[in-house]
Design an enzyme around this catalytic site. Structure first.
Site, PDB file in Angstrom:
ATOM      1  N   ARG A 297      -3.211  18.600  -3.241  1.00  0.00           N
ATOM      2  CA  ARG A 297      -3.852  19.860  -3.627  1.00  0.00           C
ATOM      3  C   ARG A 297      -5.131  20.090  -2.845  1.00  0.00           C
ATOM      4  O   ARG A 297      -5.394  21.208  -2.393  1.00  0.00           O
ATOM      5  CB  ARG A 297      -4.113  19.871  -5.139  1.00  0.00           C
ATOM      6  CG  ARG A 297      -2.854  20.096  -5.944  1.00  0.00           C
ATOM      7  CD  ARG A 297      -3.063  19.984  -7.437  1.00  0.00           C
ATOM      8  NE  ARG A 297      -1.835  20.352  -8.144  1.00  0.00           N
ATOM      9  CZ  ARG A 297      -1.682  20.317  -9.469  1.00  0.00           C
ATOM     10  NH1 ARG A 297      -2.693  19.929 -10.240  1.00  0.00           N
ATOM     11  NH2 ARG A 297      -0.526  20.672 -10.017  1.00  0.00           N
ATOM     12  N   TYR A 438       2.786  26.391  -3.461  1.00  0.00           N
ATOM     13  CA  TYR A 438       3.197  24.990  -3.537  1.00  0.00           C
ATOM     14  C   TYR A 438       2.037  24.076  -3.922  1.00  0.00           C
ATOM     15  O   TYR A 438       0.884  24.447  -3.861  1.00  0.00           O
ATOM     16  CB  TYR A 438       3.931  24.514  -2.298  1.00  0.00           C
ATOM     17  CG  TYR A 438       3.254  24.512  -0.947  1.00  0.00           C
ATOM     18  CD1 TYR A 438       1.879  24.483  -0.777  1.00  0.00           C
ATOM     19  CD2 TYR A 438       4.044  24.494   0.197  1.00  0.00           C
ATOM     20  CE1 TYR A 438       1.310  24.449   0.472  1.00  0.00           C
ATOM     21  CE2 TYR A 438       3.478  24.447   1.465  1.00  0.00           C
ATOM     22  CZ  TYR A 438       2.119  24.417   1.592  1.00  0.00           C
ATOM     23  OH  TYR A 438       1.560  24.372   2.842  1.00  0.00           O
ATOM     24  N   GLU A 439       2.417  22.884  -4.382  1.00  0.00           N
ATOM     25  CA  GLU A 439       1.489  21.907  -4.967  1.00  0.00           C
ATOM     26  C   GLU A 439       0.743  22.484  -6.170  1.00  0.00           C
ATOM     27  O   GLU A 439      -0.393  22.111  -6.447  1.00  0.00           O
ATOM     28  CB  GLU A 439       0.483  21.392  -3.921  1.00  0.00           C
ATOM     29  CG  GLU A 439       1.118  20.693  -2.742  1.00  0.00           C
ATOM     30  CD  GLU A 439       2.005  19.523  -3.139  1.00  0.00           C
ATOM     31  OE1 GLU A 439       1.814  18.973  -4.239  1.00  0.00           O
ATOM     32  OE2 GLU A 439       2.903  19.168  -2.350  1.00  0.00           O
ATOM     33  N   GLY A 440       1.398  23.373  -6.896  1.00  0.00           N
ATOM     34  CA  GLY A 440       0.795  23.973  -8.074  1.00  0.00           C
ATOM     35  C   GLY A 440       0.244  25.344  -7.770  1.00  0.00           C
ATOM     36  O   GLY A 440      -0.670  25.502  -6.962  1.00  0.00           O
TER      37      GLY A 440
END
Length: 596
Positions: A297, A438-440
């Site tokens: 992140r 992506y990645e949250g």
């Protein structure tokens, strides 16, 4: 479409705002001073500018391709990856024990920014490998570390994260992939994982998949998830590669952007089960995966800064050469380059200010991470850990959101030519669009900021940051001039807005969660604006002290901070109003499901 790393700005932030000389006093970092940073960044700029940047446009035109289970990457990527590994770039911040350079995250972060600015699709592979390395360092057995880390850190093998399944996106409680113990310490892993970045490719001789799965006795929900290492090729006791494991790529996705990065659908266990090795303890997989996710992140936040920088450089170059229209003030009779027009200046200044502010916040966060991991005093480590963890969702969420805005402005500066692929502006816009997902997603980062980073500690980390902002506001009063007056006024108002929202979150998260979470993304954006504005204020103070040394550079720093104060910080007040207004929050839910 060239890329020139903004080395002077990077070194300014490392030195003046992130205080690398203090980081260099930490155990293990004694040689990692400003001179070391300058040497490493100079070499990184050369590699990324000469090797990776020229492949960026080609990767968009000629992306990775899948055929019969194998993925062929863009021509030039495989050779570039070999040079990347030989140059030691994968191991910049990883332990020397396993072949890394053991440099601070503060030095690694600008290297990561350069790589992503040069070629975002390429850089995704090392990003995921970094996450796998971090997870193994934290929870891997000594045997797994010795067998896999040296190859990963050397850039000879790559790593992946395998979370998502067709029915399980952000809700990992729905993971169905199974891991059956075999009685010999191994597991047979079976299931389908989707959206696996560089899940299959031809750049490295082995791929190390880190996979979330359930054992037969696991409890339901997220408490029953374990983490497994599943190599593409088995590794013999002597370190050589053995037979192919039962994991195969059945397709790759066709995407809006980052086209050269293969996004794979992986099938585990179609032919009896893929051999996997438990990382850490059973049913603690989500805990370990969060180590990877936090590293990733932060890295994705840096990707946002990188794409913004690349888009800004392209827009500036175009604005300085494109001749269009006479100036509105009548200062010339003939048409001039568009950088002379006020609105183009506004767009370019916005792009520059947002990018510089986000860079400063990310690098400062990296320094907090270094102190959190290497300080000798436990209380110091704890305080800096809390600050770093508070900043991660802001760096990820805010930097990626602004990257879309900056890339969009880049298209706008180009006018009609920005809509034409050959200029390159459109690619940056398309590439940036994935970063908030992506990645949250941004909403997930905002939920994290509300729940884990604000409510859980009673706002303690936020209060520490607010107190530091107060110190900067006080320092501004000791300087005369319009930039200082504007920054004092607007940062003060922004600080008050952020403090009010933090108080609102603490008061209402349990009592009225719908109201708080309806305003969670505006809260994240507000935090992003105020915290980056704070860094711009610090930059203003530092630049004013050194202006006589380099008028062009430090004068530009002062002007950019002035613009940020007048044109970006005032947005904080509007965001506060949208969050704390009871009617404003009610209006988010005012439309019924049937009315949409």
């Amino acid at each position: 479409m060239t890329y020139t790393a903004p080395l002077k700005d990077m070194l300014f932030v490392i030195d003046e705002l992130a205080d690398i000389e203090h980081v260099a006093t930490l155990p293990g970092f004694e040689d990692a001073n400003l001179d070391t940073a300058r040497a490493v960044l100079d070499e990184a700029a050369r590699f990324n500018g000469e090797i990776l940047a020229p492949l960026n446009f080609e990767g968009d035109r000629n992306p990775s391709a899948w055929s019969n289970g194998e993925v062929t990457t863009t021509p030039g990527f495989k050779e570039a990856f070999r040079q990347f590994g030989e140059g030691g770039w994968q191991g910049v911040m990883h332990p020397a024990e396993f072949g890394g350079q053991a440099l601070p995250k503060l030095i690694a972060t600008p290297c990561i920014e350069m790589m992503n600015a040069a070629n975002l699709s390429f850089a995704l592979c090392p990003l995921l490998t970094d996450g796998a390395i971090e997870a193994l360092l934290t929870a891997g057995s000594d045997e797994l570390k010795q067998r896999y880390l040296p190859k990963l850190i050397a850039g000879e093998w790559t790593g992946t994260m395998n979370l998502t399944e067709p029915q399980a996106g952000s809700d990992l409680a729905l993971v169905r992939t199974r891991a059956e113990p075999q009685g010999d310490g191994t597991y047979k892993v079976s299931g389908t994982k989707i959206f696996i970045t560089y899940g299959e490719h031809d750049m490295a001789e082995n791929i190390v998949h880190l996979v979330l799965a359930r054992t037969p006795s696991a409890p339901e929900g997220v408490k029953g998830i374990s983490l497994f290492l599943v190599p593409k090729f088995m590794v013999n006791d002597d370190g050589t590669l053995g037979e192919r494991n039962d994991v195969h790529c059945v397709s790759i996705e066709h995407k809006l952007g980052i086209k050269a990065s293969p996004t794979a659908v992986l099938q585990f266990g179609d032919h009896g089960g893929a051999t996997g090795y438990l990382i850490g303890e059973e049913n603690r997989g989500l805990e370990y995966m969060f180590i990877m996710m936090n590293a990733a992140r932060f890295g994705v936040g840096v990707q946002g800064i990188a794409v913004a920088e690349r888009a800004y450089q392209l827009a500036v170059a175009y604005a300085k050469e494109r001749v269009q229209s006479r100036p509105v003030d009548g200062s010339a009779k003939q048409s001039v380059t568009i950088i002379h027009h006020p609105d183009v200046r506004r767009m370019l200044a916005t792009m520059r200010a947002l990018t510089e502010g986000a860079r400063a916040l990310a690098y400062v966060a990296a320094a907090h991470s270094d102190i959190a991991h290497h300080a000798t005093d436990a209380d110091t480590r704890a305080q800096h850990t809390a600050i770093y963890e508070f900043l991660v969702p802001v760096v990820k969420g805010w930097s990626t959101e602004l990257s879309i805005d900056v890339a969009s402005l880049g298209v706008q500066v180009h006018g009609g030519m920005g809509f034409i692929e050959e200029t390159g502006a459109a690619q940056h816009y398309r590439d940036a669009r994935i970063l908030t997902i992506y990645e949250g997603t941004t909403a997930i980062q905002a939920n994290d900021l509300v729940g884990r980073k604000t409510a859980r500690d009673g706002g303690a980390a936020a209060q520490v940051l607010l107190a530091q902002i107060d110190q900067t506001i006080a320092a501004l009063t000791r300087h005369d001039g319009a930039p200082f007056a504007a920054m004092h006024r607007h940062l003060g108002a922004g600080r008050a807005a952020l403090a009010n929202v933090v108080a609102y979150v603490l008061e209402n998260t349990k009592r009225d969660p719908n109201a708080v979470f309806a305003g969670s993304v505006p809260y994240l954006k507000l935090a992003g604006i105020v915290l980056t504005g704070w860094q711009m204020a610090r930059a203003l103070l530092a630049a004013s002290e050194k202006r006589s040394e380099d008028e062009a550079f430090y004068g530009a720093k002062i002007a950019t901070a002035y613009f940020f104060a007048d044109h970006i910080l005032p947005q904080a007040i509007a965001l506060e109003a949208s969050i704390v207004s009871a009617k404003g929050n009610e209006s988010v839910l005012a439309l019924s499901e049937d009315q949409f």
